[in-house]
Design an enzyme around this catalytic site. Structure first.
Site, PDB file in Angstrom:
ATOM      1  N   ALA A 174      -1.089   2.692  10.351  1.00  0.00           N
ATOM      2  CA  ALA A 174       0.182   2.433  11.202  1.00  0.00           C
ATOM      3  C   ALA A 174       0.373   0.604  11.169  1.00  0.00           C
ATOM      4  CB  ALA A 174       0.520   3.073  12.487  1.00  0.00           C
ATOM      5  N   ASP A 175      -0.668   0.014  11.370  1.00  0.00           N
ATOM      6  CA  ASP A 175      -0.569  -1.175  11.318  1.00  0.00           C
ATOM      7  C   ASP A 175      -0.147  -1.844  10.052  1.00  0.00           C
ATOM      8  OD1 ASP A 175      -1.839  -2.727  14.019  1.00  0.00           O
ATOM      9  OD2 ASP A 175      -2.491  -0.648  13.729  1.00  0.00           O
ATOM     10  N   VAL A 176      -0.740  -1.083   8.830  1.00  0.00           N
ATOM     11  CA  VAL A 176      -0.539  -1.572   7.484  1.00  0.00           C
ATOM     12  C   VAL A 176       0.749  -1.343   7.125  1.00  0.00           C
ATOM     13  CG1 VAL A 176      -1.354  -1.502   5.119  1.00  0.00           C
ATOM     14  CG2 VAL A 176      -3.250  -1.367   7.019  1.00  0.00           C
TER      15      VAL A 176
END
Lengths: 405, 406
Positions: A174-176
C-alpha cells in the site's frame, strides 16, 4: 548537470515531511526526475526507515533500506515539536513548490502546517498527504501499517494457496502503490499550476489507492455478488498459470498460457506434442477442471531443468516463461544487469551501495544518483544558510536549543 | 467544460488488457483526451469479464468498463497499410502514445520510436511490456506472472517449500501502468525544457525489482541477506502476522512495543497476562519472531477464535492498536468509511446499465478526478475521429470497414 539534457523537474523544490515510507518513496521519485528534495528529519523522532530490521548495525546512517529508498534527497534536521522550528519551516515552504507528508491526519494541522495555513504564505503550493485512510471519514484516526492496509482493502484475502488459509502479501504494498499514484498526482497538479498558477491539496488515502488496483475483484462483487477467496496462482483467463519447481533448491519457473496456440507450443516444448490432443486438456475449461493433473505433468518436465533452462526452452517455443528470481538471482541476472536495475553508488560510511533504479527508463534522462543517500542533517548548512540566509549565530543558538536537531 | 488538471493533452492508447489501459485511465480521469485504439475484435479485457450473470458480452465486461471510462474508442487494424497510415496520422498530433507491443513487433510494423519521432518530434511514447525495450529478454513473451517472477516479487509470498505466489489478478499491470503515467508526465515537463519528446520504457519486471522490492538488494550487498517467503508472517518482529479469528483473519502488526503491550492488556483484561509477562523467552520480540512464533500463534488462538473480525477491530480502534481485519470485497464495497468519503462511484453505460466502480485514487481540491463518460462501445467514435478529424468521407468509412481496416 548536463545543459544539453536538463532533468524534467529541474528548478522544482520539494519539502518532504514523509517518513516510513510512502512519503519518502514519492519524494525520491521526484528527486530522480531532477527536483531538489529536502527531507525534514529529527533525531528526537528518527525516521524508522533509518532503523529498519535489515539495519544490523543499528546506525541511522547505515540502513540498507534507507540507502536505496531515499536518495536524490537532501537531509535537514529540525524538531517540529519545538515551536521555534515552525517559522523556519514556513520560510522554507515559501520558497518551495511541493510539500509531501504522510503523518497521521492531525499532525500537520496541529503544528500550524495544514494546507490552509500553507496556502496563505504560498498560494501556489501543491501539497499531498498520504494518510492510511484519508483526512476525513470514520476511520480517519485508525492506526495502520501498510501490510494491514492491503488486508483492509480486500487484496490480502486473495493471497494464499487456492482455497486454503489467507497468507497475505506480507509487504507494504500500500505504501509503494500510494507513493507511485502520489507521484503521478503531484505531477498532474504541477502541470495544472503551470497553466493556471493555482496550487492545490491532495488527500490520497492509501486504502483507496489500493482498492483501485484490485478493480477486477471489486467488479466481481458489484456485478455478480461474487466474493473471491484465496486464488493461489490461478487466473481465470489463463491455464496453465503457475510457478513450477526446477532443479536445485527452491528454484521455480513461471509459466502462463493464454491461447490454444500457446498450449500446443507448451506441449511441443515439453516433447509431448500428443498432449495437446489429450481430451483431459482439450480447452481452457477442461484444463482448469484437471489443473492438478496438468500441473503435475508440467512439474515432471520442469524438474529436469534449471529454472533458466526451462524458461529459455519455453520462450524459444513462444511460451511465456521466466525464472522466479530471488534477491541474489536478480543481482546476477544478465537482463536486469544490462538494464542497470541496481546502481552502484559510493557512500562515505558504508563504502559501496547498490541501490534500485527508478521504476521507469527515460531515453533522454536516464536516472542518475546525483545525490547518494544523505547522512542525517548533512545539508543543514546549505538549507539554513544558502536558502534561508540564516546567520552562524542563529544556527548555533538553534542547535544549542535542539531546534536544529 | 471546466478546466481540469490535464485538459488539452492528447493521448493515443494503442494497448490492450490492463497495463496500458490503466495508464490511459489515470490520464483520462484527470481530463486528458484519450483515444483508445482497439483491434476490430476489441480489447482483450472485453472477453475477460466479469459479466452480468456470467454471460460473456463484449460491451458488458466489468474489467473493460472499469478501465476505459472517459475515453474515445476507435477500431483499427494497423497490420493493413491504410490502418497503419491512419494510426500515424493520429500520432502526428498526439502528445502521448501508450503502447504495449513487443519491441520486435513494433519495429516490424515500422511504428518504433525512431520512426515515430520523425513524424512527431514532440511525441512522448510510453512502451509498457513485461521486460522492457532493452536487454536480452526484451522480446520474450511475458504475462503478469512472468514479470513478477523475474522482478523478484513472487518469491516473497507463499510458504517455504511450496510454490511462490504471484500477486493476484495481474496486480503488477496496474503498477506498470501507473509508472508509465508518472514517467509520461515527467517527460512532458522535459519537453517544455528541450522542445522534444522521448521514449518512456516501462518493464513490469523492473517496477517489481526496483520500487516494490529493490531495497532488498542493498541488504543483500551489505549483509548477504535474502528475502524468502515465510507463509502468514514476516520475521524480524512479532507480531507481523495474519491469524485466524472466529469468522476470518486479522492482520496483526505492532512495530512499537507499546502497541503490542496494549493488545496484551486487552487479552489480560487490563494487565499483560502472566503467561506472557513471566516468560523470559517472549520478552525480546525479534527472538520471539524467529524462534517462538508458532508457539505464540497458538497462545493467542483461543482469544482470537472467540472473537469476530468486527469485535476485534472495534476493540483495536478503541485501544489504538494498529491491527486490521482482512476484508473481502463485499465488506470493502459496503464499508461506512468509504461511503462517507464517496469513494465508489456509480454511472450508466448504454449496454451494461448502472454499476458501481472504484473511484479516485486521490482527492484533489482544485481539479477533482471525475468520470464524465462511460467506456466506449466498440468503434463508437470511428465516425467522429476518422471523418470528423482525419477527413475521411462517410462513404469511405463503410469501405474501411469492409476492407478490414477498422
Amino acid at each position: 548537470m548536463n545543459p544539453e539534457k536538463p532533468l524534467p523537474l529541474q528548478g522544482i523544490r520539494v519539502i518532504n515531511f514523509g517518513w516510513v515510507f510512502a512519503g519518502p518513496y514519492l519524494a525520491t521519485m521526484l528527486g530522480d526526475l531532477g527536483a531538489e528534495v529536502i527531507k525534514m528529519e529529527t533525531r528526537s523522532r528518527i525516521d524508522s526507515m533509518r532503523l529498519s530490521p535489515d539495519n544490523l548495525d543499528r546506525d541511522p546512517d547505515r540502513d540498507p533500506w534507507f540507502h536505496s529508498g531515499v536518495r536524490n534527497q537532501l537531509s535537514v534536521t529540525l524538531d517540529m515539536e519545538k515551536p521555534e522550528a515552525i517559522p523556519i519551516i514556513k520560510d522554507l515552504i515559501k520558497k518551495a513548490d511541493i510539500v509531501v507528508e504522510n503523518f497521521a491526519p492531525r499532525v500537520m494541522r496541529q503544528h500550524g502546517l495544514g494546507y490552509d495555513s500553507l496556502k496563505e504564505i504560498n498560494p501556489g503550493i501543491i501539497m499531498i498527504s498520504l494518510p492510511a485512510t484519508g483526512h476525513y471519514g470514520p476511520l480517519r484516526d485508525a492506526q495502520t501499517y501498510g501490510p494491514s492496509l492491503t488486508g483492509l482493502a480486500g487484496v490480502d484475502g486473495m493471497v494464499g494457496y487456492h482455497g486454503e488459509r489467507v497468507l497475505g502479501l506480507q509487504q507494504a504494498y500500500a505504501d509503494v502503490n500510494s507513493a507511485l499514484h502520489g507521484a503521478f498526482s503531484v505531477l498532474a497538479a504541477l502541470w495544472y499550476r503551470k497553466r493556471t498558477g493555482k496550487g492545490q491539496f491532495m488527500d490520497m488515502a492509501q486504502l483507496e489507492a489500493v482498492i483501485g488496483i484490485a478493480g477486477e475483484a471489486v467488479m466481481e462483487y458489484v456485478i455478480n455478488s461474487n466474493v473471491l477467496g484465496t486464488l493461489g496462482n490461478r487466473y481465470p483467463a489463463m491455464c496453465p498459470h503457475n510457478n513450477y519447481p526446477c532443479q536445485d533448491d527452491d528454484k521455480w519457473v513461471s509459466i502462463g498460457v493464454k491461447t490454444e496456440e500457446e498450449w500446443a507450443s507448451l506441449c511441443q516444448a515439453m516433447g509431448k506434442p500428443e498432449l495437446s490432443r489429450d481430451p483431459r486438456f482439450g480447452d481452457k475449461f477442461l484444463r482448469m477442471k484437471n489443473v492438478v493433473e496438468l500441473d503435475n505433468l508440467i512439474t515432471g518436465w520442469t524438474m529436469g531443468y534449471t529454472y533458466y533452462e526451462a524458461a529459455e526452452i519455453l520462450q524459444q517455443h513462444g511460451v511465456a516463461a521466466a525464472p522466479c528470481l530471488d534477491t541474489e538471482g536478480r543481482f546476477f541476472d544478465p537482463h536486469l544487469q544490462e538494464r542497470r536495475t541496481y546502481l552502484e553508488v559510493e557512500h562515505p560510511i558504508t563504502g559501496v551501495d547498490f541501490v534500485a533504479n527508478s521504476a521507469w527508463a527515460l531515453s533522454e534522462n536516464p536516472t542518475e544518483i546525483r545525490l547518494r543517500s544523505p547522512i542525517l542533517g548533512e545539508h543543514n548548512s546549505y538549507v539554513f544558510k544558502e536558502i534561508l540566509g540564516m546567520s552562524d549565530e542563529d544556527i548555533a543558538r538553534l542547535e544549542e536549543a535542539k531546534v536544529i536537531y | 467544460m471546466a478546466d481540469r488538471a490535464l485538459t488539452g493533452l492528447k493521448v493515443i492508447e494503442w494497448a490492450s488488457f490492463i497495463a496500458g489501459p490503466y495508464c490511459g485511465k489515470l490520464l483520462a480521469d484527470l481530463g486528458a483526451e484519450v483515444i483508445k485504439v482497439e483491434r476490430p475484435d476489441g480489447d482483450e479485457s472485453r472477453q475477460r469479464g466479469p459479466f452480468p450473470d456470467h454471460v460473456p458480452h463484449p460491451e458488458k465486461s466489468g474489467l473493460f468498463l472499469y478501465l476505459n471510462a472517459n475515453k474515445l474508442g476507435v477500431t483499427l487494424n494497423p497490420d493493413t497499410d491504410t490502418g497503419k497510415n491512419i494510426l500515424q496520422d493520429m500520432i502526428k498530433t498526439a502528445d502521448i502514445l501508450i503502447e504495449d507491443h513487443l519491441p520486435s513487433e513494433i519495429e516490424q510494423l515500422g511504428l518504433d520510436y525512431a520512426r515515430l519521432r520523425e513524424i512527431n518530434p514532440g511525441l512522448i511514447m510510453v512502451s509498457i511490456t513485461a521486460f522492457g525495450q532493452t536487454g536480452p529478454y526484451k522480446d520474450y513473451k511475458g504475462y503478469a506472472i512472468n514479470a513478477s517472477a523475474l522482478g523478484g516479487q513472487s518469491v516473497c509470498a507463499g510458504e517455504r517449500g511450496r510454490e511462490p505466489l504471484t500477486p493476484p489478478l495481474c496486480l503488477g499491470h496496474y503498477q506498470s501502468g501507473t509508472a508509465g503515467a508518472t514517467a509520461a508526465m515527467a517527460a512532458l515537463f522535459g519537453r517544455d525544457l528541450t522542445g522534444h519528446g522521448q521514449h518512456v520504457d516501462i518493464s513490469e519486471a523492473q517496477v517489481w525489482a526496483t520500487l516494490h522490492t529493490g531495497n532488498q538488494e542493498s541488504s543483500f550487498i551489505m549483509h548477504g541477506m535474502k528475502r524468502i517467503r515465510w507463509g502468514h508472517r514476516t520475521p524480524g518482529v512479532y507480531p507481523y502476522t495474519i491469524l485466524p479469528c472466529k469468522d476470518g483473519f486479522i492482520s496483526m502488526i505492532a512495530i512499537q512495543g507499546y502497541q503490542w503491550k496494549r493488545f496484551l492488556e486487552l487479552l489480560g483484561e487490563g494487565s499483560v497476562p502472566e503467561w506472557y509477562a513471566n516468560e523470559p523467552r517472549y520478552q525480546d520480540r525479534r527472538e520471539l519472531s524467529l524462534k517462538y512464533a508458532d508457539e505464540m500463534d497458538s497462545l493467542l488462538a483461543p482469544w482470537l477464535m472467540s472473537h469476530t473480525k468486527k469485535e476485534i477491530y472495534d476493540l483495536c480502534l478503541e485501544k489504538r492498536i494498529p491491527f486490521a481485519p482482512v476484508r473481502n470485497m463485499e465488506e470493502v464495497v459496503n464499508d461506512e468509511h468509504l461511503k462517507v468519503r464517496e469513494y465508489f462511484v456509480e454511472y450508466d453505460h448504454p449496454a451494461a446499465g448502472r454499476l458501481k466502480y472504484p473511484g479516485a485514487p486521490g482527492k484533489f481540491t482544485e481539479t477533482p478526478w471525475s468520470i464524465e463518460v462511460p467506456a466506449p462501445l466498440l468503434g463508437q467514435h470511428n465516425e467522429d475521429i476518422y471523418c470528423g478529424r482525419l477527413g475521411y468521407a462517410k462513404q469511405e468509412l463503410a469501405e474501411l470497414r469492409i476492407g478490414g481496416v477498422i
